[in-house]
Design an enzyme around this catalytic site. Sequence first.
Site, PDB file in Angstrom:
ATOM      1  N   ASP A   1      37.489  15.530  25.505  1.00 33.96           N
ATOM      2  CA  ASP A   1      38.325  14.772  25.463  1.00 33.96           C
ATOM      3  C   ASP A   1      39.090  15.476  23.826  1.00 33.96           C
ATOM      4  O   ASP A   1      38.210  15.867  23.287  1.00 33.96           O
ATOM      5  CB  ASP A   1      37.986  13.126  25.546  1.00 33.96           C
ATOM      6  CG  ASP A   1      38.098  12.666  26.524  1.00 33.96           C
ATOM      7  OD1 ASP A   1      37.863  12.908  27.561  1.00 33.96           O
ATOM      8  OD2 ASP A   1      37.340  11.443  26.147  1.00 33.96           O
ATOM      9  N   ARG A   2      40.038  15.208  23.620  1.00 34.48           N
ATOM     10  CA  ARG A   2      40.879  14.950  22.387  1.00 34.48           C
ATOM     11  C   ARG A   2      40.142  15.150  21.420  1.00 34.48           C
ATOM     12  O   ARG A   2      39.651  15.990  20.559  1.00 34.48           O
ATOM     13  CB  ARG A   2      42.002  14.735  22.514  1.00 34.48           C
ATOM     14  CG  ARG A   2      43.389  15.212  21.154  1.00 34.48           C
ATOM     15  CD  ARG A   2      44.553  14.687  21.376  1.00 34.48           C
ATOM     16  NE  ARG A   2      45.183  15.387  20.543  1.00 34.48           N
ATOM     17  CZ  ARG A   2      46.684  15.955  21.015  1.00 34.48           C
ATOM     18  NH1 ARG A   2      47.046  15.393  21.629  1.00 34.48           N
ATOM     19  NH2 ARG A   2      47.497  16.538  19.996  1.00 34.48           N
TER      20      ARG A   2
END
Length: 304
Positions: A135-136
């Site tokens: 995930d970012r």
Amino acid sequence: MEDATTRVVGAEHAGQRLDKALAALLGESRAHVQRLIDAGLVTVDGEPANKSMKPETGQTITIGTPAPVVVAPPPEVPVRWEDEHLAVVAKPADLVVHAGAGVRGPTLVDALLAQGMTLAPGEDPERPGIVHRLDRGTSGLVVVAKTPEAMLALKAMFRVHDVDRAYWALVEGLPDPAEASIDAPIVRSPRNRTTFTTGDGGRDAITHYRVETYHPVTDTTELEVTLETGRTHQVRVHMRAVGRPVAGDIAYAANTVLSRRLRLERQALHAKRLSFAHPITDEGVEVTEPLPDDLELARQRAAG
């Protein structure tokens, strides 16, 4: 306005809405003209314009030039292990792995290409070398493929769970039992299409966790988490499902007061270890990555 364009309203456009008249005068789409007006770049006889006004014959419309968009260069991404077939890199937080809908700014792919790394082409031209993602807001280790052979082999290894992935997570409260598996399908949330939840009809997902350290002062726990599957947001969704959300993870019900106390600006989740047999040489590859500064400081604050 510097570098401005001007147009004089003729009888054929007088009385029309400004956005419609200006689109015709410039030969641009109405949506483009509306963005210029909304950005304050359009005046009529020197006065600020709005898109619904109706200019008169002889009035002068002035259109300023938008400021150039400054694109930040991609960050330097540390390479922790590499040969001619693949590389293991340390993705920083707030960096998206690859381009896609809604993604702005540089990506991990951009950064590696800018560093001169060759990435294997894939089915999606925006995802060269990518066989799995973080995930970012999650930092840590990612393996990327540099050759087509490594790409195919790594994808097959991830499908049959032949890659050991371990995460450090700081969660709210103390999980009970201290070591367990969470087996709950993950499905996109019907209320918020950017998040996920557990429920019927979802994709199978299995997460294993083990308590490492409990911090009674802040009622938080450091976990080692390993994945048997690799669903989007899996650790975050599963820890919320058992009532122990990842600290700082506001999207998944983390306590905002605790997040501020720990000074967390993202989820306290870090991919700390990757271990696998090299898909081409069969050499054992194991790479570990220490906590980045923000999570190390959050860990110290959690400990009191």
